[in-house]
Design a protein around this motif. Structure first.
Motif, PDB file in Angstrom:
ATOM      1  N   GLY A   1       0.903  -1.454  -0.042  1.00  0.00           N
ATOM      2  CA  GLY A   1      -0.062   0.133   0.061  1.00  0.00           C
ATOM      3  C   GLY A   1       0.801   0.949   0.033  1.00  0.00           C
ATOM      4  O   GLY A   1       0.550   2.310  -0.896  1.00  0.00           O
TER       5      GLY A   1
ATOM      6  N   GLY B   1      -3.860  -1.463   5.885  1.00  0.00           N
ATOM      7  CA  GLY B   1      -4.463  -0.667   4.449  1.00  0.00           C
ATOM      8  C   GLY B   1      -4.572   1.228   4.961  1.00  0.00           C
ATOM      9  O   GLY B   1      -3.464   1.951   3.986  1.00  0.00           O
ATOM     10  N   SER B   2      -4.738   1.143   6.086  1.00  0.00           N
ATOM     11  CA  SER B   2      -5.479   2.600   7.074  1.00  0.00           C
ATOM     12  C   SER B   2      -3.767   2.962   7.678  1.00  0.00           C
ATOM     13  O   SER B   2      -3.328   3.969   7.272  1.00  0.00           O
TER      14      SER B   2
ATOM     15  N   ALA C   1      -1.216   2.027   6.020  1.00  0.00           N
ATOM     16  CA  ALA C   1      -0.092   2.832   4.691  1.00  0.00           C
ATOM     17  C   ALA C   1      -0.787   3.848   4.422  1.00  0.00           C
ATOM     18  O   ALA C   1       0.670   5.456   3.879  1.00  0.00           O
ATOM     19  N   MET C   2      -2.135   4.313   4.491  1.00  0.00           N
ATOM     20  CA  MET C   2      -2.641   5.532   3.916  1.00  0.00           C
ATOM     21  C   MET C   2      -2.271   6.264   5.025  1.00  0.00           C
ATOM     22  O   MET C   2      -1.614   8.080   4.593  1.00  0.00           O
TER      23      MET C   2
END
Lengths: 354, 354
Positions: B21, B336-337, B339-340
């Motif tokens: 990600g 994913g969160s 990575a963001m």
């Protein structure tokens, strides 16, 4: 607005986090919410506190709201719905319809659906519980509103109740009505509410009738054990088959399956732990955008083992309870992941911007 | 390597997704894994299939592995540990120590901890189940390995079993041993394994002894109902207090709490549904990086209602079971969160790159 922008549909916890996340990554975000205020169902339904950390819901929602409302890259459209949609990853086009009928055309490169859930309507095929018949039969949501107002009473009298029970799995785990799934959060929410009732009305006895108490992870010790040991909530593994009225009180009838005996207990308030169904917005938006949905209308992730947010259409992602029963952590994590994937997909297409 | 790079510690499902990600968002990623191969505990423990969609675990892991190994922005360090750490958001420095003792200094702007969990050791304070005493008492992990090999047998004889049971909550929901939390996934994993045993050994009877079956969300209909109706697994709400040997078979003793009667049933194989504890890596890395940990060693998110991945140290995030019992969806969404958030935090510091 360039085609690197992200359209987020729905301004509840998942939509707010997805919008903030994509904007923090440098994308312009169009956030569309059909209600007049951001915050989603936890706001409109008047939630008192969130389950795991017992923080006041409005305090939490206000932080999420402000992060979006003050973000220079987020444009918020309240009282607005998506009325038409076309295109593909990198070049979607949507028509936004405001409450006054104004139509606005927008283009966007990716979309995040965060249209959430509705609470199961306990009038639907579960008449035995008498939600529309007895004033003192309420739902988790009705209870939440009273708890937010710090005033938990018998609706029929306005007096504090002496005996309250929760009935779990109303609209969930029920093949008869077609909702075979478990709604995931009701055990935690009911237990949290039971603790709050015991704190507000200390001489009220509180029962929870359940099939399995699904207090997974840290809900077990932080919510369930607290309710049992500190707040003395009575958990009864049992099935309530009927609610009737005797005099001015309700009577629940059923079977205590641990003690293997029938039970008949007077109650002042009965709280139905209603489950999650896809919202009308989820059903309609899923259809309009052409993403795969299950028989209920929940949006189906395309590849669940590795990706919780991709839909069947490239460039369209889903976050939160639009994809099925989710807790708040699920919503927030999925939203962050969807923001990452939406922005990454757009930057892969135009590598100069990475 | 610039200070906009992200250090990901741990190459299991969460670490792989976090690395991919962040790299997809344009950040350089340093991925450190102490084992000789990427894939984490599902790989090293020989998982057969993942719970919800029953996809072969190696097929899923290989897709995640290849996405990282072929990514131009990800540098993978296998058989490597972080041996020292200092700095702050935007300018962390870490020393990586390879298996041959080589030390490499790296700088990074943000860190994602994805160091995962270990399975509870059933020898620890639960001697009544005789894991180290009886060859035919195994764990969920031992069962998973046999199922991956499509050869489920009695370890003591190598023959297919006629009667198998699972005992839930070994090392979980247990104040005696200090693990008050629920490990979240064991109900789903045991039920999936029970179905797999019934498919491989159709004349074997399979029992699951449980306190509550925590089959939340779609696990209810896709895993639990399938096991009951299609595979005829026997779910018994009951407590097993003792395992003994009679002749060449095991005998379990306990109480069926639904029927309110004692039970004593011969078994060929007993599977202990061991829970999750923080891995040694999670305990050590958490300490070295100075992030808040709970009494078990799990890394505590700083603000759980709105953010599932921030730790107590700005610029350091956590994903997956390093933060507590998590299912695969949790791990992937959190990754994913994380990575963001890691990439967004770095770009906010140097706005020219957004």
């Amino acid at each position: 607005m360039s085609d690197e922008s992200v359209l987020v549909i729905g301004g509840g916890p998942a939509g707010l986090e997805a919008a903030r996340g994509a904007a923090d990554l440098g994308s312009e975000v169009i956030l569309v919410e059909q209600r007049a205020r951001l915050g989603g169902t936890p706001d409109s339904a008047g939630y008192s506190a969130f389950a795991l950390d017992h923080r006041p819901a409005q305090e939490v929602l206000e932080i999420a709201r402000q992060a979006v409302l003050t973000h220079p890259l987020v444009r918020v459209h309240l009282e607005t719905e998506v009325s038409s949609f076309a295109g593909e990853l990198g070049s979607f086009r949507a028509t936004l319809k405001a409450a006054d009928g104004t139509l606005t055309e927008v283009s966007c490169g990716a979309v995040i659906i965060a249209t959430g859930f509705d609470h199961f309507d306990p009038g639907r095929e579960t008449q035995s519980y008498g939600y529309y018949e007895f004033e003192d039969v309420i739902t988790l949501v009705d209870a939440e509103r009273m708890l937010q107002a710090k005033n938990f009473v018998r609706p029929s009298t306005g007096e504090p109740p002496k005996q309250v029970c929760f009935i779990q799995c109303v609209g969930s785990r029920d093949r008869r009505i077609g909702n075979e799934y478990c709604s995931k959060v009701c055990c935690g929410v009911a237990t949290k509410e039971a603790s709050e009732i015991r704190e507000l009305v200390p001489d009220c006895r509180v029962f929870i009738f359940y099939i399995d108490m699904r207090m997974y992870g840290f809900w077990e010790d932080r919510i369930y054990w607290k309710a049992q040991e500190q707040d003395h909530v009575n958990f009864v593994r049992g099935i309530v088959t009927e609610i009737t009225r005797r005099g001015d009180r309700l009577v629940i009838k059923g079977e205590d399956t641990t003690m293997n005996r029938p039970m008949e207990i007077p109650m002042d308030v009965v709280v139905l732990s209603v489950g999650m169904v896809p919202s009308e917005g989820t059903k309609a938006v899923g259809k309009m955008l052409g993403v795969a949905q299950d028989k209920h209308g929940f949006i189906v992730p395309s590849e669940s083992a590795l990706d919780t947010v991709a839909t069947s259409v490239p460039g369209i992602y889903v976050a939160g309870a639009a994809a099925g029963p989710k807790d708040l952590d699920d919503c927030v994590s999925m939203a962050g992941s969807a923001a990452m994937k939406a922005v990454a997909a757009l930057r892969r297409r135009s590598p100069v911007s990475v």
